[in-house]
Enzyme design. Structure first.
Site, short mmCIF file in Angstrom:
data_model
loop_
_atom_site.label_atom_id
_atom_site.label_comp_id
_atom_site.label_asym_id
_atom_site.label_seq_id
_atom_site.Cartn_x
_atom_site.Cartn_y
_atom_site.Cartn_z
N HIS A 1 -20.49 -5.73 1.39
CA HIS A 1 -19.28 -5.45 2.18
C HIS A 1 -19.60 -4.50 3.32
O HIS A 1 -20.15 -3.43 3.10
CB HIS A 1 -18.18 -4.84 1.30
CG HIS A 1 -17.42 -5.88 0.52
ND1 HIS A 1 -16.14 -5.70 0.07
CD2 HIS A 1 -17.78 -7.12 0.13
CE1 HIS A 1 -15.74 -6.79 -0.56
NE2 HIS A 1 -16.71 -7.67 -0.55
N TYR B 1 -7.38 -0.22 0.96
CA TYR B 1 -6.82 1.04 0.45
C TYR B 1 -5.49 1.24 1.16
O TYR B 1 -5.47 1.37 2.39
CB TYR B 1 -7.74 2.22 0.76
CG TYR B 1 -9.01 2.27 -0.07
CD1 TYR B 1 -10.12 1.49 0.24
CD2 TYR B 1 -9.11 3.13 -1.16
CE1 TYR B 1 -11.28 1.56 -0.52
CE2 TYR B 1 -10.27 3.21 -1.93
CZ TYR B 1 -11.35 2.41 -1.60
OH TYR B 1 -12.50 2.47 -2.35
N PRO C 1 -11.26 8.44 -9.00
CA PRO C 1 -11.95 7.21 -8.60
C PRO C 1 -11.83 6.83 -7.12
O PRO C 1 -12.65 6.05 -6.63
CB PRO C 1 -11.32 6.13 -9.49
CG PRO C 1 -10.03 6.71 -9.95
CD PRO C 1 -10.20 8.18 -10.00
N LYS D 1 -17.14 6.96 -6.28
CA LYS D 1 -18.37 7.76 -6.27
C LYS D 1 -19.02 7.97 -7.66
O LYS D 1 -20.20 8.32 -7.74
CB LYS D 1 -18.09 9.14 -5.66
CG LYS D 1 -17.97 9.09 -4.16
CD LYS D 1 -19.34 8.95 -3.50
CE LYS D 1 -19.26 8.40 -2.10
NZ LYS D 1 -19.59 7.01 -1.96
N TYR E 1 -18.64 7.12 2.26
CA TYR E 1 -18.34 5.94 1.43
C TYR E 1 -19.61 5.15 1.13
O TYR E 1 -19.85 4.74 -0.01
CB TYR E 1 -17.31 5.05 2.13
CG TYR E 1 -16.63 4.06 1.20
CD1 TYR E 1 -15.38 4.32 0.67
CD2 TYR E 1 -17.25 2.87 0.83
CE1 TYR E 1 -14.75 3.45 -0.20
CE2 TYR E 1 -16.64 1.97 -0.05
CZ TYR E 1 -15.39 2.27 -0.55
OH TYR E 1 -14.79 1.40 -1.43
P1 FAD Z 1 -20.47 6.42 -19.15
O1 FAD Z 1 -20.52 5.15 -18.41
O2 FAD Z 1 -19.16 6.91 -19.62
O3 FAD Z 1 -21.50 6.35 -20.33
C1 FAD Z 1 -21.61 7.36 -21.33
C2 FAD Z 1 -22.05 6.70 -22.62
O4 FAD Z 1 -22.29 7.71 -23.58
C3 FAD Z 1 -20.97 5.80 -23.20
O5 FAD Z 1 -21.50 4.51 -23.42
C4 FAD Z 1 -20.55 6.49 -24.47
O6 FAD Z 1 -20.18 5.56 -25.49
C5 FAD Z 1 -21.82 7.24 -24.83
N1 FAD Z 1 -21.61 8.42 -25.68
C6 FAD Z 1 -20.65 9.37 -25.59
N2 FAD Z 1 -20.78 10.28 -26.55
C7 FAD Z 1 -21.86 9.93 -27.29
C8 FAD Z 1 -22.51 10.47 -28.44
N3 FAD Z 1 -22.05 11.58 -29.03
N4 FAD Z 1 -23.59 9.84 -28.94
C9 FAD Z 1 -24.07 8.71 -28.35
N5 FAD Z 1 -23.49 8.13 -27.27
C10 FAD Z 1 -22.40 8.74 -26.74
N6 FAD Z 1 -17.62 4.90 -10.06
C11 FAD Z 1 -18.17 4.35 -8.94
O7 FAD Z 1 -19.25 4.77 -8.53
N7 FAD Z 1 -17.58 3.32 -8.26
C12 FAD Z 1 -16.39 2.82 -8.65
O8 FAD Z 1 -15.91 1.87 -8.04
C13 FAD Z 1 -15.75 3.42 -9.79
N8 FAD Z 1 -14.57 2.96 -10.21
C14 FAD Z 1 -14.08 3.42 -11.40
C15 FAD Z 1 -12.91 2.86 -11.85
C16 FAD Z 1 -12.40 3.27 -13.06
C17 FAD Z 1 -11.11 2.62 -13.51
C18 FAD Z 1 -13.07 4.25 -13.84
C19 FAD Z 1 -12.55 4.68 -15.19
C20 FAD Z 1 -14.24 4.82 -13.39
C21 FAD Z 1 -14.74 4.41 -12.17
N9 FAD Z 1 -15.92 4.95 -11.68
C22 FAD Z 1 -16.43 4.45 -10.52
C23 FAD Z 1 -16.63 5.98 -12.42
C24 FAD Z 1 -17.79 5.42 -13.23
O9 FAD Z 1 -17.34 4.38 -14.07
C25 FAD Z 1 -18.43 6.54 -14.07
O10 FAD Z 1 -18.71 7.63 -13.22
C26 FAD Z 1 -19.71 6.06 -14.74
O11 FAD Z 1 -19.40 5.24 -15.84
C27 FAD Z 1 -20.56 7.25 -15.23
O12 FAD Z 1 -21.67 6.79 -15.95
P2 FAD Z 1 -22.24 7.61 -17.16
O13 FAD Z 1 -23.41 6.83 -17.66
O14 FAD Z 1 -22.41 9.02 -16.78
O15 FAD Z 1 -21.07 7.64 -18.25
C1 DHB Z 2 -13.05 0.03 -7.35
C2 DHB Z 2 -12.85 1.28 -7.88
C3 DHB Z 2 -12.69 2.35 -7.03
O1 DHB Z 2 -12.54 3.58 -7.55
C4 DHB Z 2 -12.72 2.21 -5.66
O2 DHB Z 2 -12.52 3.28 -4.86
C5 DHB Z 2 -12.93 0.96 -5.14
C6 DHB Z 2 -13.09 -0.13 -5.98
C7 DHB Z 2 -13.23 -1.12 -8.25
O3 DHB Z 2 -13.14 -0.94 -9.47
O4 DHB Z 2 -13.42 -2.24 -7.75
#
Ligand code: FAD
Ligand code: DHB
Length: 408
Positions: free
Chosen positions: A72, A201, A293, A297, A385
C-alpha cells in the site's frame, strides 16, 4: 532442560527472535502457554512497516508475504466530508507498508521454527523467571501437567502485557508510564471485498472508524466504542449502519456490506515499562510497551526490539563484548517513544472523547487540515506510519556469524 536463550511467548516477538537466533547459530527454546491454533488464528495486527517487511524477508520468512501481501502506497483520511490521500512514497522517498495479517506472519514463523529451528513448546506456561542477575537465569514452567525448569544463559520475555517476565524486575528498578483512553475499538472481519483499495481513517463527530482489509475478498473494519463495551451488544446490522455513517463522503463512494465472521472489542492504552533489561533478562514487544492501535505500530515495535536483541546476543557471542546487551534498553526505548508519540497523536487526532468540547473538535479539524494542505505535517505522518528505518544487517541466514557484509 537447558538452552542459550529461553524465550517466553510465541507471538510475533518470540517467534521472530527464535528465527533470528537460529539464523545466527544461537540455540533457543520457545515456551508458549496457548495452543498452536489459538496463536495462528488470534485476529490482531494487519499492517507491516517497510522495515518489518525487510526483516522478515532477510530472515528467510518472507516468501508467502511476498506472494500474498498487498503493498500500500498511501492511506485516506476522511474528515468533515473531505477525502485526503497521504502519498507515502511521494512524501518519504519511496517507502510503503504491506497489508499482511499477524496471523499469517505467525503461521509462517511457526512453520519455519518447527521445520528448522529449536524446540517450540505449545501448552507450556511460564510460571516464574528466577535469577535474573545470576549467570544462569531459570524459567519455571508447566507443560503436560508437569512442572519443569528451563536453564538459560539469557531469558527473553516476549509474553506480552499479562506475562510473568516483568515480575522479575525489582520495584525499585521499574518505572511505568501509562495512559488509559475512555474508548475502545470494536473490530469486525467480513467476507466482502474492501470498499476502497487503501485504508481509510475517518474522523467523525460520532467517533472514529477505520476501513482495512486482510485480502482482496476479506475486509477488516473498526469502530470507536466506549471503553468496556461488550461486542455482543452490537448486531451486524448496527455495525454496518454505524460504519456507513462515519465513513460517509460527499461523493458517490459506497460501503459494501457482507457477512461478518468475527467481532471483538480491543481496549486502548499507552504503556511503557522502563528499563527493558534486568541482568540477563530482556523484555521485548508488548511485554514492555503497548500503544493504542491507531497507526498500527505494536507488531512493528516488537520486530524492532527483537532485531536489536538478536544483534546484541550475536555480537556478544562473536566478540565477547556485552556492550550491545547493555545498551539494548536505551536503543529500543528511543524507537518505542517515537511510536508512543505517533500512536497518541493519531489516536487523539481521530477519536472523540466523552469529555471533548467543541473546541477540541475544531482543533482536530485544524490538525487534519494541516496534514492535508501542508507538506511538513503530511511528511511527518507518512514517515512515522511507514516506520523509521530498521538496520537489517547481519540477520540473513546466509551470514550466520553476524560479521561480514550484509544487506542483500
Ligand atoms: P503477543 O502477540 O501478545 O504474544 C505474546 C505471547 O505470549 C502470546 O502468544 C501469549 O499466549 C504468550 N504468553 C503470555 N504469557 C505467557 C506465559 N506465562 N507463558 C508462556 N507464554 C505466555 N500492531 C501493528 O503493528 N499493526 C497493526 O495493524 C495492529 N493492529 C492491532 C489490532 C488489534 C485489534 C490489536 C489487539 C492489536 C494490534 N496491534 C497492531 C498490536 C499487535 O497485535 C501487538 O503489538 C503484537 O501482537 C505484539 O506481539 P508480542 O509477540 O509482543 O505479543
Ligand atoms: C489495522 C489495525 C490498525 O491498528 C491500523 O491502524 C490499521 C489497520 C488492521 O488490523 O488491519
Amino acid at each position: 532442560m537447558r538452552t542459550t536463550v529461553g524465550i517466553i511467548g510465541a507471538g510475533p516477538a518470540g517467534l521472530l527472535l527464535a528465527r533470528l537466533l537460529h539464523n545466527a547459530g544461537i540455540d533457543s527454546v520457545v515456551l508458549e502457554s496457548r495452543d498452536r491454533s489459538y496463536v495462528e488464528h488470534r485476529q490482531r495486527a494487519g499492517i507491516l512497516e517497510q522495515g518489518t517487511v525487510d526483516v522478515l524477508r532477510a530472515a528467510g520468512a518472507g516468501e508467502r508475504m511476498d506472494r500474498e501481501g498487498l503493498r500500500h502506497d498511501g492511506v485516506e483520511l476522511r474528515f468533515a466530508g473531505h477525502r485526503h490521500r497521504v502519498d507515502f512514497p511521494g512524501l518519504t522517498g519511496g517507502r510503503s507498508v504491506t497489508v499482511y495479517a499477524q496471523t499469517e506472519v505467525c503461521k509462517d514463523l511457526i512453520a519455519l521454527q518447527l521445520k528448522e529451528g529449536g524446540p517450540l513448546l505449545f501448552g507450556a506456561e511460564a510460571l516464574a523467571v528466577e535469577g535474573a542477575e545470576s549467570e544462569r537465569p531459570r524459567v519455571r514452567f508447566r507443560h503436560e501437567g508437569r512442572e519443569e525448569v528451563l536453564e538459560c544463559a539469557y531469558v527473553a520475555g516476549c509474553d506480552a502485557f499479562r506475562g510473568v517476565t516483568r515480575g522479575v524486575f525489582p520495584a525499585a528498578l521499574s518505572q511505568v508510564f501509562e495512559r488509559a483512553y475512555p474508548y475502545a475499538w470494536l473490530g469486525v472481519l467480513a467476507d466482502v471485498a474492501p470498499s476502497h483499495d487503501e485504508l481509510v481513517y475517518a474522523r467523525h463527530d460520532r467517533g472514529f472508524a477505520l476501513l482495512s482489509m486482510r485480502s482482496p475478498s476479506v475486509s477488516r473494519l473498526y469502530l470507536q466504542v466506549p471503553a468496556g463495551t461488550d461486542a455482543g451488544q452490537w448486531s451486524d446490522e448496527a455495525v454496518w449502519d454505524e460504519l456507513e455513517r462515519r465513513l460517509e463522503t460527499g461523493d458517490a463512494w459506497r460501503l459494501e456490506r457482507g457477512p461478518i465472521t468475527q467481532k471483538s472489542v480491543t481496549p486502548m492504552r499507552s504503556y511503557v515499562h522502563e528499563p527493558m533489561r534486568h541482568g540477563r533478562v530482556f523484555l521485548a514487544g508488548d511485554a514492555a510497551h503497548i500503544v493504542p492501535p491507531t497507526g498500527a505500530k505494536g507488531l512493528n515495535l516488537a520486530v524492532g526490539d527483537v532485531v536489536t536483541l538478536a544483534r546484541a546476543l550475536t555480537h556478544e557471542r562473536d566478540t565477547g563484548s556485552s556492550e550491545l546487551l547493555e545498551t539494548y534498553s536505551a536503543t529500543c526505548l528511543r524507537r518505542v517513544w517515537q511510536a508512543e508519540r505517533f500512536s497518541y497523536d493519531m489516536t487523539t487526532l481521530m477519536h472523540r472523547g466523552p469529555d471533548d468540547t467543541p473546541f477540541d473538535a475544531r482543533l482536530q479539524l485544524a490538525r487534519l487540515e494541516r496534514i492535508a494542505s501542508g507538506r511538513a505535517a503530511g511528511t511527518d505522518l507518512a514517515e512515522a506510519y511507514t516506520g523509521f528505518p530498521l538496520d537489517v544487517r547481519g540477520i540473513s541466514g546466509r551470514f550466520r556469524s553476524g560479521r561480514g557484509p550484509v544487506m542483500e
